[in-house]
Each structure stands twice: as structure tokens, then as C-alpha cells.
Design a protein around this motif. Sequence first.
Motif, mmCIF file in Angstrom:
data_model
loop_
_atom_site.group_PDB
_atom_site.id
_atom_site.type_symbol
_atom_site.label_atom_id
_atom_site.label_comp_id
_atom_site.label_asym_id
_atom_site.label_seq_id
_atom_site.Cartn_x
_atom_site.Cartn_y
_atom_site.Cartn_z
ATOM 1 N N ASN A 196 0.831 -1.211 0.000
ATOM 2 C CA ASN A 196 0.000 0.000 0.000
ATOM 3 C C ASN A 196 0.858 1.252 0.000
ATOM 4 O OD1 ASN A 196 -2.480 -1.099 -0.037
ATOM 5 N ND2 ASN A 196 -3.039 -0.607 2.060
ATOM 6 N N PHE A 214 -10.732 4.278 -5.758
ATOM 7 C CA PHE A 214 -11.392 3.003 -5.467
ATOM 8 C C PHE A 214 -12.679 2.801 -6.267
ATOM 9 C CE2 PHE A 214 -8.416 2.823 -1.920
ATOM 10 C CZ PHE A 214 -8.014 1.508 -2.024
ATOM 11 N N ILE A 248 -14.731 -6.391 -1.076
ATOM 12 C CA ILE A 248 -13.815 -5.657 -0.187
ATOM 13 C C ILE A 248 -13.860 -4.169 -0.526
ATOM 14 C CG2 ILE A 248 -11.361 -5.216 0.296
ATOM 15 C CD1 ILE A 248 -10.913 -8.263 -0.024
ATOM 16 N N ILE A 249 -13.811 -3.882 -1.821
ATOM 17 C CA ILE A 249 -13.773 -2.472 -2.228
ATOM 18 C C ILE A 249 -15.121 -1.797 -2.003
ATOM 19 C CG2 ILE A 249 -13.412 -0.939 -4.210
ATOM 20 C CD1 ILE A 249 -11.316 -3.077 -5.068
ATOM 21 N N GLU A 251 -17.208 -2.529 0.395
ATOM 22 C CA GLU A 251 -17.301 -2.229 1.835
ATOM 23 C C GLU A 251 -16.408 -1.064 2.215
ATOM 24 O OE1 GLU A 251 -16.681 -5.898 3.964
ATOM 25 O OE2 GLU A 251 -18.489 -6.739 3.048
ATOM 26 N N LEU A 252 -15.270 -0.991 1.545
ATOM 27 C CA LEU A 252 -14.346 0.102 1.806
ATOM 28 C C LEU A 252 -14.985 1.449 1.423
ATOM 29 C CD1 LEU A 252 -11.358 -0.035 2.746
ATOM 30 C CD2 LEU A 252 -10.729 0.273 0.373
ATOM 31 N N SER A 255 -17.483 2.289 4.028
ATOM 32 C CA SER A 255 -16.858 2.852 5.244
ATOM 33 C C SER A 255 -16.425 4.294 5.017
ATOM 34 C CB SER A 255 -15.614 2.074 5.657
ATOM 35 O OG SER A 255 -15.837 0.723 5.657
ATOM 36 N N SER A 256 -15.989 4.577 3.796
ATOM 37 C CA SER A 256 -15.468 5.923 3.548
ATOM 38 C C SER A 256 -16.567 6.979 3.590
ATOM 39 C CB SER A 256 -14.722 5.989 2.215
ATOM 40 O OG SER A 256 -15.634 6.101 1.158
ATOM 41 N N LEU A 265 -8.316 3.611 6.490
ATOM 42 C CA LEU A 265 -9.048 2.904 5.439
ATOM 43 C C LEU A 265 -8.094 2.075 4.581
ATOM 44 C CD1 LEU A 265 -11.554 5.699 4.324
ATOM 45 C CD2 LEU A 265 -12.160 3.539 5.413
ATOM 46 N N GLN A 268 -7.209 -0.957 6.469
ATOM 47 C CA GLN A 268 -8.354 -1.869 6.403
ATOM 48 C C GLN A 268 -8.352 -2.630 5.068
ATOM 49 O OE1 GLN A 268 -12.058 0.297 7.160
ATOM 50 N NE2 GLN A 268 -13.208 -1.297 6.129
ATOM 51 N N PHE A 269 -8.023 -1.913 4.000
ATOM 52 C CA PHE A 269 -7.936 -2.516 2.671
ATOM 53 C C PHE A 269 -6.868 -3.610 2.658
ATOM 54 C CE2 PHE A 269 -5.811 -2.243 -1.582
ATOM 55 C CZ PHE A 269 -6.811 -2.862 -2.314
#
Length: 279
Positions: A196, A214, A248-249, A251-252, A255-256, A265, A268-269
Motif C-alpha cells: 500500500n 477506489f 472488499i472495495i 465495503e471500503l 466505510s469511507s 481505510l 483496512q484494505f
Amino acid sequence: MIRSAKIENLVLKYRENKLSHAFLFVTNDIAACEQDLLEFIKRISCPKYEENCDKCNICYQISHDDLPNIIKINPDGQYIKKGQILELKDRFKGKPIFLENNFYFIENAEKLNASSGNTMLKFLEEPEDNIIGFFLTNNKEGMLDTIKSRLQIITVLYDESLKNNLALSDSEIENYRKVLLNYFADFPNEDLLVLNKTYLSGIVTDRSSFNSFFIYFYSLLREHIKRNSKEFMKRNFSISQLNKMRNIIYELLESSTFNVNIELLLDQFAMAMEDLNEI
Ligand SMILES: [Zn+2]
């Protein structure tokens, strides 16, 4: 047709008699979400039990905003005013007619201020049978905590609106593609947090770049899954891994909408991506 699976799910909850009396929908498309909720009301109210009916009187009136059982409240000027909430209370005083329930929508619920919020709170604290409230917002942080804490919160994202809101220039797209190619060339690394830092932290610097990167990634994955193509990743991800990655993305991105700490974040990813190898 109800577009959101989460709203579709409420039909079941309603039939099991497990529906809350007030919800907060955090969404990227308030109009689409409201449309889905109207479809939901039709689904549970249509006397013909028909999906996508619109032919019977009840469904027709719901579609045409013509039923006293449904009240929509919008900000009047800068805020939602106390008088609007008092009027709502007044109009829903008696037992519902036509439908089993009365429904109200609070659009842009973050526009409740101290005064109207207080009146709303009292309304929420004395829940009456047969009244169901739908609060909608695209700005959860902006909402009064006292109200939020009394609502069942559901996040609903609409794919199409994600895509439409994404106005990327060709050079940005080129840049994002390059970053993702490099990222996946090195994936899976011993330490995805390092991966990352190496590739993403340079382009994902704030909430807006986080979202556009994203969302781009998300639409790219969706296209790949649709075409069953491995061309972009140049890796043998299985379809279930690609689907997992897409979730996953998703949900990301969810969350954002209420977490603006970009570093958190991204961590978390990385952690979620580690699980990909376990499929
Ligand atoms: Zn109908």
C-alpha cells in the motif's frame, strides 16, 4: 423494481414482523434510495400482491405522491424546520387509512438543526405502532448524534451513481491503471501494508482521491467479472477471488462515507486483501 438488495431484504423483515420503526439510510444517491423505498412500500401494500404493479389504485397513488399515508420532508431553506416536524406529528395522529402504516421520509436528514431535531427526538422516543420513518443522508457525520443513535443505520450504494459521479480525465485513468498494474505485479507481497505504502499512498491522499481511485478500481473489477477476463490483473485470480475483491472495495467505499481517516481505510484494505489468499 427494488434495486438495492438491502432494501429488498426489508420486505422479508416486514413479513416476519421484525421491521424497526425508524431507519437511517446513508447513501450516495438519495433520489434512487427514496425510489427504492417507495417500491418497498408498494411491495408490502399492494392489495394484488403484485411486484412492479403500478396498475392498482394504491400503487398508482404511491407512485404519484398522492397518498396521505406518505409524507416527505425536505429542508425548507437551509434547515428542516421545527414546524415541519410538528405538522408531521399532527397529520399522523390518528390510525392510518388506506395502508396499514404511515410512512415519513426525512430527506437530507443532516439538515435537522437543534430545534427541529429536538422535536424529532420526542417523536422518535414515543414510537407509535404503524408509523415508519425513513431518514436519508449522504452526510452521516453532519447528523445530530442524538437522532442517529435512535435509528437503524443501513448504508446503500448505487453502482450507477458511483460511476456517473466519477469524472476522470484520461490521464488520471492512465495513472490509476498503471498504479494497479504495479500493485498486482507485486501482489501478494509478504506485507500488504508495505505494498500500500509503495503504490497507493502516493495517489490516495485525501477523501476525494480515495473515492475516485477506489471507484475506478471497483468499476474495473466489475467489468472484468462481467467479461470473465483476466487480462488486466495478469494473474490467475479465480472468479470467487475477484468477487471477494469487489466486495472488499464495496465495503471500503461504504466505510469511507462515514470514516475520513484515509490511512486507517488503507490499512483496512490491506488486511482485507490478505484474506484473498485464503480462498
Ligand atoms: Zn398494486
